[in-house]
Design a protein around this motif. Sequence first.
Motif, PDB file in Angstrom:
ATOM      1  N   LEU A  28      72.504 -31.377  23.788  1.00 56.02           N
ATOM      2  CA  LEU A  28      71.692 -30.578  22.874  1.00 56.02           C
ATOM      3  C   LEU A  28      72.131 -30.900  21.453  1.00 56.02           C
ATOM      4  CD1 LEU A  28      69.627 -28.251  22.431  1.00 56.02           C
ATOM      5  CD2 LEU A  28      71.586 -26.673  22.544  1.00 56.02           C
ATOM      6  N   VAL A  29      71.164 -31.271  20.607  1.00 57.99           N
ATOM      7  CA  VAL A  29      71.457 -31.695  19.238  1.00 57.99           C
ATOM      8  C   VAL A  29      70.698 -30.805  18.260  1.00 57.99           C
ATOM      9  CG1 VAL A  29      71.265 -33.589  17.560  1.00 57.99           C
ATOM     10  CG2 VAL A  29      71.848 -34.075  19.950  1.00 57.99           C
ATOM     11  N   ALA A  30      71.411 -30.333  17.235  1.00 59.13           N
ATOM     12  CA  ALA A  30      70.758 -29.658  16.115  1.00 59.13           C
ATOM     13  C   ALA A  30      70.311 -30.733  15.140  1.00 59.13           C
ATOM     14  CB  ALA A  30      71.728 -28.693  15.437  1.00 59.13           C
ATOM     15  N   VAL A  31      69.013 -30.910  15.006  1.00 62.37           N
ATOM     16  CA  VAL A  31      68.485 -31.966  14.151  1.00 62.37           C
ATOM     17  C   VAL A  31      68.626 -31.561  12.693  1.00 62.37           C
ATOM     18  CG1 VAL A  31      66.429 -33.317  13.568  1.00 62.37           C
ATOM     19  CG2 VAL A  31      66.870 -32.672  15.945  1.00 62.37           C
ATOM     20  N   ARG A  32      69.096 -32.485  11.879  1.00 58.92           N
ATOM     21  CA  ARG A  32      69.194 -32.237  10.431  1.00 58.92           C
ATOM     22  C   ARG A  32      68.070 -32.952   9.675  1.00 58.92           C
ATOM     23  NH1 ARG A  32      72.540 -30.890   6.003  1.00 58.92           N
ATOM     24  NH2 ARG A  32      71.003 -30.722   4.320  1.00 58.92           N
ATOM     25  N   TYR A  33      67.930 -34.264   9.893  1.00 55.71           N
ATOM     26  CA  TYR A  33      66.888 -35.026   9.211  1.00 55.71           C
ATOM     27  C   TYR A  33      66.068 -35.823  10.214  1.00 55.71           C
ATOM     28  CZ  TYR A  33      69.631 -34.221   4.936  1.00 55.71           C
ATOM     29  OH  TYR A  33      70.314 -33.650   3.892  1.00 55.71           O
ATOM     30  N   GLY A  34      64.803 -35.999   9.880  1.00 59.56           N
ATOM     31  CA  GLY A  34      63.926 -36.867  10.658  1.00 59.56           C
ATOM     32  C   GLY A  34      63.073 -37.686   9.719  1.00 59.56           C
ATOM     33  N   GLY A  35      63.036 -38.996   9.936  1.00 57.13           N
ATOM     34  CA  GLY A  35      62.246 -39.866   9.084  1.00 57.13           C
ATOM     35  C   GLY A  35      60.810 -39.959   9.569  1.00 57.13           C
ATOM     36  N   VAL A  36      59.867 -39.820   8.642  1.00 57.02           N
ATOM     37  CA  VAL A  36      58.452 -39.965   8.978  1.00 57.02           C
ATOM     38  C   VAL A  36      58.144 -41.457   9.068  1.00 57.02           C
ATOM     39  CG1 VAL A  36      56.075 -39.487   8.295  1.00 57.02           C
ATOM     40  CG2 VAL A  36      57.890 -37.818   7.801  1.00 57.02           C
ATOM     41  N   CYS A  37      57.760 -41.891  10.250  1.00 62.47           N
ATOM     42  CA  CYS A  37      57.541 -43.311  10.534  1.00 62.47           C
ATOM     43  C   CYS A  37      56.060 -43.643  10.431  1.00 62.47           C
ATOM     44  CB  CYS A  37      58.059 -43.621  11.936  1.00 62.47           C
ATOM     45  SG  CYS A  37      57.768 -45.314  12.496  1.00 62.47           S
ATOM     46  N   GLY A  38      55.764 -44.935  10.314  1.00 63.86           N
ATOM     47  CA  GLY A  38      54.380 -45.370  10.303  1.00 63.86           C
ATOM     48  C   GLY A  38      53.636 -44.971  11.556  1.00 63.86           C
ATOM     49  N   SER A  39      54.325 -44.971  12.702  1.00 59.43           N
ATOM     50  CA  SER A  39      53.654 -44.565  13.935  1.00 59.43           C
ATOM     51  C   SER A  39      53.313 -43.076  13.910  1.00 59.43           C
ATOM     52  CB  SER A  39      54.514 -44.904  15.156  1.00 59.43           C
ATOM     53  OG  SER A  39      55.742 -44.208  15.132  1.00 59.43           O
ATOM     54  N   ASP A  40      54.196 -42.245  13.330  1.00 60.31           N
ATOM     55  CA  ASP A  40      53.877 -40.823  13.175  1.00 60.31           C
ATOM     56  C   ASP A  40      52.612 -40.649  12.328  1.00 60.31           C
ATOM     57  OD1 ASP A  40      56.264 -39.980  14.539  1.00 60.31           O
ATOM     58  OD2 ASP A  40      57.394 -40.325  12.693  1.00 60.31           O
ATOM     59  N   LEU A  41      52.519 -41.444  11.278  1.00 63.08           N
ATOM     60  CA  LEU A  41      51.341 -41.372  10.418  1.00 63.08           C
ATOM     61  C   LEU A  41      50.082 -41.810  11.161  1.00 63.08           C
ATOM     62  CD1 LEU A  41      52.802 -42.792   7.073  1.00 63.08           C
ATOM     63  CD2 LEU A  41      52.373 -40.397   7.652  1.00 63.08           C
ATOM     64  N   HIS A  42      50.213 -42.820  12.014  1.00 61.42           N
ATOM     65  CA  HIS A  42      49.052 -43.273  12.787  1.00 61.42           C
ATOM     66  C   HIS A  42      48.585 -42.186  13.751  1.00 61.42           C
ATOM     67  CE1 HIS A  42      48.208 -47.391  11.620  1.00 61.42           C
ATOM     68  NE2 HIS A  42      49.497 -47.645  11.577  1.00 61.42           N
ATOM     69  N   TYR A  43      49.505 -41.512  14.410  1.00 63.98           N
ATOM     70  CA  TYR A  43      49.102 -40.417  15.299  1.00 63.98           C
ATOM     71  C   TYR A  43      48.363 -39.340  14.511  1.00 63.98           C
ATOM     72  CZ  TYR A  43      51.924 -42.177  19.210  1.00 63.98           C
ATOM     73  OH  TYR A  43      52.429 -42.933  20.236  1.00 63.98           O
ATOM     74  N   TRP A  44      48.842 -39.051  13.319  1.00 65.40           N
ATOM     75  CA  TRP A  44      48.243 -38.018  12.482  1.00 65.40           C
ATOM     76  C   TRP A  44      46.870 -38.439  11.961  1.00 65.40           C
ATOM     77  CZ3 TRP A  44      49.078 -37.931   6.672  1.00 65.40           C
ATOM     78  CH2 TRP A  44      48.475 -36.816   6.083  1.00 65.40           C
ATOM     79  N   ARG A  45      46.775 -39.644  11.453  1.00 65.10           N
ATOM     80  CA  ARG A  45      45.545 -40.074  10.787  1.00 65.10           C
ATOM     81  C   ARG A  45      44.498 -40.623  11.752  1.00 65.10           C
ATOM     82  NH1 ARG A  45      47.646 -43.721   5.809  1.00 65.10           N
ATOM     83  NH2 ARG A  45      45.555 -43.362   4.974  1.00 65.10           N
ATOM     84  N   HIS A  46      44.963 -41.257  12.844  1.00 66.83           N
ATOM     85  CA  HIS A  46      44.029 -41.973  13.714  1.00 66.83           C
ATOM     86  C   HIS A  46      44.050 -41.501  15.167  1.00 66.83           C
ATOM     87  CE1 HIS A  46      43.719 -44.561  10.255  1.00 66.83           C
ATOM     88  NE2 HIS A  46      44.990 -44.900  10.344  1.00 66.83           N
ATOM     89  N   GLY A  47      44.962 -40.602  15.510  1.00 68.89           N
ATOM     90  CA  GLY A  47      45.015 -40.116  16.878  1.00 68.89           C
ATOM     91  C   GLY A  47      45.661 -41.077  17.853  1.00 68.89           C
ATOM     92  N   GLY A  48      46.351 -42.082  17.342  1.00 66.65           N
ATOM     93  CA  GLY A  48      47.012 -43.038  18.221  1.00 66.65           C
ATOM     94  C   GLY A  48      47.666 -44.143  17.433  1.00 66.65           C
ATOM     95  N   VAL A  49      48.451 -44.960  18.143  1.00 61.99           N
ATOM     96  CA  VAL A  49      49.106 -46.128  17.562  1.00 61.99           C
ATOM     97  C   VAL A  49      48.709 -47.331  18.395  1.00 61.99           C
ATOM     98  CG1 VAL A  49      51.297 -47.240  17.024  1.00 61.99           C
ATOM     99  CG2 VAL A  49      51.062 -44.774  16.742  1.00 61.99           C
TER     100      VAL A  49
END
Length: 347
Positions: A28-49
């Motif tokens: 179990l990890v307490a997350v501190r930082y997460g980088g927004v990746c190009g694939s995350d943006l593709h899921y958001w903008r286009h619904g897939g990668v």
Amino acid sequence: MLGCVIHGQGDLRVDELPAPSPGPGEALVAVRYGGVCGSDLHYWRHGGVGDFRLREPMVLGHEIVGTVLAYGAGADGTPAPGTAVAVHPATPCGVCPECAAGRRNVCRDTRYLGSAARTPHVQGGFAAQVVVPAAQLRALPAQLPLRRAALAEPLSVALHAVGRAGDLRGKHVLVTGAGPIGCLVVAAAKAAGAARVTATDLLPRALEYAVAAGADSTVRADETASPDQPCEVDAAVEASGVAAGLDTCLRLVRRGGVVVQLGMLPPGASAFPGNLVVSREIDLRGAFRFDGEFDEALALLAREPRFDHLISAVLPLPEATAAFTLAADRTQSCKVLLDFTPEKHTH
């Protein structure tokens, strides 16, 4: 606890999620930082990668760092609770022909945080707490701050691509696309001994980030045929994910040179000057994710404070939509991080 969940194209939400608990062999990890990746943006903008399409809500994120909280039964308990760690996002199956051949990064049955490549989707790490296989934890070098360590996953991708290009010592390398991955490819190529790295992009701000990453020269992507642009390079890494970038690489690499396609091209067929591959005997190679390069990335990040210059902004999780909007605006940003510190979360 809060998490960043994609429900469909354009439908990004900060949802209340159940707190997880580690099972056998898990941490179990307490997350501190997460980088927004190009694939995350593709899921958001286009619904897939690429060919991977969303079919259900999914917690995004695979570039995560944090602190170990606890272990489930059977885990060896190292690194100890309280240790700052980066999380390797891949869990290869270990039994397929690719894993057996030592190419775990192209495992046909891998699980990758925040990926819709399989159904049910593999939930990602953009949450206040996550459970992952304990074997995926990497303790940070003592001198590496968590903020910079958030670049470990994309830097690993860059290191793998540079490795696919072969021995770059003393060579001139072209990198097309100076987004976050392209800039990290620049840094990785310099670390691999490249004598000169040229980066191309359409955006002046992106080229500024490429210089911060170590590029020796930059060229506007729409001016690569200008008289000032070197006629040939020894190797090229295509990091823009557009067919025009691949075209540029194939036309500018020397005869017998190597072109590595790293950027994920749009779904379907992509036109490219294939006859150049034949007549010039160019080696065209793909590069997908990474494996052991993760440890190399952490060591390189610990040695090089200059990587801090590639982090454009850090926004708290409740401002996820603003963070994604900023990350998608390459005129203003390179790498954008989400901060999962609980006291910064408001409802």
